[in-house]
Design an enzyme around this catalytic site. Structure first.
Site, PDB file in Angstrom:
ATOM      1  N   GLU A   1       0.817  -1.219   0.000  1.00 22.92           N
ATOM      2  CA  GLU A   1       0.000   0.000   0.000  1.00 22.92           C
ATOM      3  C   GLU A   1       0.847   1.265   0.000  1.00 22.92           C
ATOM      4  O   GLU A   1       0.446   2.286  -0.575  1.00 22.92           O
ATOM      5  CB  GLU A   1      -0.947  -0.010   1.203  1.00 22.92           C
TER       6      GLU A   1
ATOM      7  N   HIS B   1     -10.658  -5.550   8.222  1.00 28.92           N
ATOM      8  CA  HIS B   1     -11.535  -5.596   7.058  1.00 28.92           C
ATOM      9  C   HIS B   1     -12.853  -4.857   7.297  1.00 28.92           C
ATOM     10  O   HIS B   1     -13.702  -4.833   6.414  1.00 28.92           O
ATOM     11  CB  HIS B   1     -11.845  -7.051   6.684  1.00 28.92           C
TER      12      HIS B   1
END
Length: 330
Positions: A64, A133
């Site tokens: 990321e 998540h």
């Protein structure tokens, strides 16, 4: 005019918007983990590689930090990157580039450069997923000057707002409520029309109470409003949609009319966008309020594992209780 679809999910609307943007502007590129060959973890980018090729739909390593930095570099040199972070809980590694570079590029160069990049990410709990998540940390991004934060709550708004976000010359964090991805498909025309950024959407009008929400919590807010209507209570429901900057004028006009307000979001309570909205309304409407502003939120804990999600996320019953408190305030 564009192709008309009888049933489109929010996920499919995101896909249609990216295809439309890529056809209209060859500078639009899509990048992220598994966005090409696999079509994304939720299949939001399905079919893009086949139509636009591997030079415009880039599979990246699981990094990321790299995705954030690469997007800034692309944007500074004339491309319009649309980057996907697989889940919002994975974005923290990219924060250095978002805060220190993307948000500041226009200011740092005194307008010589801008940063027309979009970072898309699923957000929120409710899909029975493990840790990282189910994050809803929109307030963290809303606190960064120079970044827009957009959260659609329906297929039509996802389509129009994503197109507008890709057009924007400055960075946009575009957060897609995961549990709405395949919920409530709606008719949609792929006409390319943009929806305005920085604008709230009034989903239903009312006179007794204003329900303010965004993202997935709009779904429960509309359910609560429908139940209250059965008991003769007229509820106005507003989808904030863009949580930075916030369209306070629309919110002020509604609460000035109704005199009562309940704010609903699934992010933790403390220092959240809901707190900012409540404070701003108090500053503007102190003498017009007929009851204290109520907030219905998640608690100040990390999102739990799926067996506890229903106790963590705001439920319709929680919203109804807050509305009852506001309506019956002495």
């Amino acid at each position: 005019m564009g192709e008309k679809y009888s049933k489109v999910t929010l996920l499919e609307a995101v896909n249609l918007a990216m295809k439309r943007a890529m056809r209209e502007d060859h500078n639009v590129v899509v990048l992220g983990e598994d966005v090409g060959a696999n079509g994304g973890v939720f299949r939001a980018t399905l079919g893009l590689r086949e139509e636009f090729g591997f030079k415009r739909v880039l599979d990246t390593p699981l990094a990321e930090t790299m995705i954030g930095g690469l997007s800034v570099g692309m944007a500074a040199q004339g491309l319009k990157p649309v980057a996907e972070i697989q889940f919002l809980g994975f974005i923290y590694a990219a924060m250095e580039h978002i805060v220190s570079h993307a948000a500041r590029l226009r200011n740092r160069t005194r307008g010589r450069l801008s940063c027309p990049m979009v970072i898309r990410s699923p957000m929120g709990a409710g899909i029975r997923a493990p840790e990282h998540h189910g994050e809803a940390v929109e307030a963290m991004f809303a606190h960064i000057p120079g970044v827009r934060v957009v959260i659609p709550s329906s297929p039509a708004r996802a389509y129009g707002l994503l197109l507008a976000a890709i057009d924007d010359p400055d960075p946009v964090i575009f957060l897609e409520p995961t549990r709405l991805y395949r919920m409530n498909p709606q008719p949609l025309e792929d006409h390319g029309q943009r929806l305005p950024l920085d604008t709230c959407f009034t989903l239903r009008e009312g006179s007794d109470l204003t329900l303010i929400s965004w993202g997935a919590s709009v779904h429960e807010s509309l359910q609560a409003a429908a139940q209250l209507e059965e008991h003769g209570v007229s509820v106005e429901v507003i989808d904030v949609a863009c949580v930075s900057p916030i369209d306070m004028d629309t919110l002020e006009a509604s609460v000035r009319k109704t005199g009562r307000c309940v704010i609903v979001h699934e992010a933790p309570r403390s220092c959240a966008v809901g707190a900012e909205i409540a404070t701003s309304l108090y500053e503007r409407l102190w003498l017009d309020l007929q009851a204290p502003i109520q907030r219905v939120t998640a608690p100040d804990i990390p999102p739990p594992l799926f067996r506890m999600e229903q106790h963590y996320l705001p439920q319709v019953a929680d919203i109804l209780q807050a509305c009852d408190d506001a309506l019956n305030y002495a």
